[in-house]
Design an enzyme around this catalytic site. Structure first.
Site, PDB file in Angstrom:
ATOM      1  N   GLY A   1     -78.924  36.852   8.048  1.00 25.26           N
ATOM      2  CA  GLY A   1     -77.607  37.153   8.578  1.00 25.26           C
ATOM      3  C   GLY A   1     -77.623  38.076   9.775  1.00 25.26           C
TER       4      GLY A   1
ATOM      5  CE1 TYR B   1     -70.134  36.487   5.966  1.00 25.95           C
ATOM      6  CE2 TYR B   1     -71.133  35.218   7.745  1.00 25.95           C
ATOM      7  CZ  TYR B   1     -71.084  36.359   6.959  1.00 25.95           C
ATOM      8  OH  TYR B   1     -71.994  37.359   7.164  1.00 25.95           O
TER       9      TYR B   1
ATOM     10  CD  GLU C   1     -71.122  42.440  13.047  1.00 26.45           C
ATOM     11  OE1 GLU C   1     -72.045  41.888  12.413  1.00 26.45           O
ATOM     12  OE2 GLU C   1     -69.924  42.352  12.726  1.00 26.45           O
TER      13      GLU C   1
ATOM     14  CG  HIS D   1     -65.063  43.230  13.911  1.00 28.31           C
ATOM     15  ND1 HIS D   1     -66.149  43.914  14.420  1.00 28.31           N
ATOM     16  CD2 HIS D   1     -65.588  42.328  13.023  1.00 28.31           C
ATOM     17  CE1 HIS D   1     -67.265  43.454  13.882  1.00 28.31           C
ATOM     18  NE2 HIS D   1     -66.954  42.491  13.020  1.00 28.31           N
TER      19      HIS D   1
ATOM     20  CB  SER E   1     -71.323  34.916  11.573  1.00 29.59           C
ATOM     21  OG  SER E   1     -71.378  36.158  12.228  1.00 29.59           O
TER      22      SER E   1
END
Length: 500
Positions: A174, A181, A194, A280, A292
């Site tokens: 990931g 997802y 992140e 976010h 992602s």
């Protein structure tokens, strides 16, 4: 350029930009990211890309019956709180097929409510966020893109983040590989940046849209201060608690606290890019599937060197910055190793301080080359509390008890153990006599010591000496065992004499 920001008076706040590249412009991934930043896209924290029509990442389409996929560890997202301030706990559920997940997402209980537009649906989300916990199939290892896709293949973007694998032999699911997802109505991703404040890319392959909220990186510290104040106990336990990905704060609360934000909706076939230190959050409108991963550029390195680290969970993603500093900042490498690499966080130019020196030895770094476990990984999900809803919770395991140099043969078992997180009873520092760990707590000269070195040992001795005719019986619901950081407790029946 587009933005759905609510407050018209915030004219100087960076907006979320939308790009529509031609196929020729789109052809070189890193070059196009550089172009977006030359236009100021990174100032908004996230940006949208509408790919050229020639780009088709999956030639076979998205008929669910033709996608043979099992979701090893779907999560039920339980949200608690009120008035726009919430905490989200992820409860692990049994594995299911993608077809079963789709049927659940489209069932009467979980289907998207009727709504007039995106604004109406957003109001329904925040009004009902604590009701009917949705399921989220997060962190599913794999890709829906064609293996021979050479342009913007999320599973192999070929950025400088690849040096983590090349130099250390480390593959982090990931982070430098793709994750899938699958969402349903009201499934959410909490406020976070992140891992290591990297970039990320998210492509919505099919299905219902996602609503994204974003804080411009220049205002990230303001969000952290707000979260620390609202969730003070979490902050006391971990000064990087937003890395746990369990904090939901509504736009209304952000407004009340004068924290600028933007909102945008991602539809199927569109790409979202998040930039370093871009906080976010968001939610899914209904059944959908996204892909992602993370990536990096030279501009990220200073963010990575100064990224906040969660130390309370050993399964959090940590990347040694050594290879990046040595390769791209050679003139600063020696000072960095000595802890005297003075500079500033890119979003705090007025605050000069040394960058933290390296803390991860690349030879004892927990390797994740093999993570084929049937239950997935908690690394990206980062949930504060991941509980199983069956009796397997009793076999919980704290990663802190695992040697850092565990060999690759144990990775599958370790990955399974990472899933079984349990509630934690925090022990704080106490005063004990320095001369004896087993001395009484009173009447001695106190010395401040850490509970890991003394209190836990003393509690363990007391626990072992409790008179009990049998091994004890677990009386807690769902087989969950209360535990400290290094101890696990089950109830024991204690026999007392009458005169006692």
């Amino acid at each position: 350029m587009s933005s759905n920001s609510e407050d018209g008076c915030r004219k100087k706040i960076p907006r979320i930009m939308t790009f529509r590249p031609s196929y020729e412009e789109f052809n070189n991934f890193s070059a196009y990211i550089d172009y977006m930043e030359s236009r100021g896209a990174h100032l908004g924290g996230i940006a949208k890309i509408i790919p050229p029509p020639e780009w088709k990442p999956r030639s076979d389409g998205y008929d669910i019956d033709n996608i043979n996929m099992t979701i090893p560890a779907p999560i039920s997202q339980v949200v608690s709180g009120k008035q726009g301030e919430y905490q989200q706990i992820n409860v692990l559920k049994k594995s299911m097929t993608l077809r079963q997940f789709k049927e659940l997402a489209e069932s009467e209980r979980h289907q998207t409510p009727k709504h007039f537009d995106y604004d109406d649906l957003e109001r329904k989300y925040w009004k009902n966020v604590t009701y009917i916990a949705p399921m989220y199939a997060a962190d599913v290892k794999g890709s829906l893109s064609d293996p021979d896709l050479d342009v913007w293949n999320i599973d192999r973007l070929e950025t400088i983040l690849d040096y983590v694998n090349k130099d250390y032999g480390i593959e982090i699911d990931g982070v430098n590989t793709a994750y899938l997802y699958f969402g349903m109505w009201k499934s959410s991703f909490a406020w976070h940046t992140e891992d290591m404040d990297l970039y990320s890319i998210n492509y919505l392959h099919f299905g219902a849209p996602k609503t994204w909220y974003a804080i411009p990186p220049a205002y990230g510290r303001q969000l952290e201060k707000l979260a620390n104040r609202i969730f003070y106990e979490n902050y006391q336990n971990c000064n990087a608690h937003l890395r746990h990905k369990m904090t939901l704060i509504s736009p209304q609360v952000l407004k009340q606290n004068k924290i600028p934000y933007n909102r945008i909706t991602q539809e199927a076939g569109e790409i979202m890019i998040t930039f370093p230190y871009g906080y976010h959050a968001g939610f899914n409108h209904g059944f959908n599937g996204a892909e992602s991963t993370n990536f990096a550029s030279k501009r990220w390195i200073e963010y990575g060197k100064r990224a906040s680290i969660c130390h309370c969970r050993k399964d959090m993603v940590k990347i040694s910055m050594e290879t990046f500093v040595k390769r791209f900042q050679p003139e600063r490498y020696a000072n960095w190793l000595r802890g005297v690499d003075y500079g500033c966080h890119p979003e705090e130019p007025e605050k000069i301080c040394p960058a933290p020196p390296p803390t991860i030895n690349k030879y004892t770094y927990l390797k994740r080359k093999s993570s084929e476990c049937s239950e997935g990984s908690q690394q990206k999900r980062g949930c504060s509390l991941a509980l199983r809803d069956d009796s397997t919770s009793a076999n919980c395991f704290e990663l802190e008890n695992t040697p850092a140099n565990i060999n690759d043969n144990n990775n599958t078992a370790l990955d399974k153990l990472l899933l079984k997180k349990v509630p934690t009873l925090k022990l704080h520092k106490i005063d004990l006599d320095a001369s004896s760990k087993d001395a009484p707590l009173s009447g001695m000269m106190p010395k401040l010591i850490d509970y890991n070195s003394t209190a836990v040992a003393q509690l363990q001795r007391i626990w072992n000496e409790l008179p009990c005719p049998g091994p004890g019986k677990n009386l807690l619901t769902n087989g969950i065992i209360k535990n400290t950081k290094r101890m696990r407790f089950q109830t024991k029946t204690i026999l007392l004499d009458d005169e006692d």
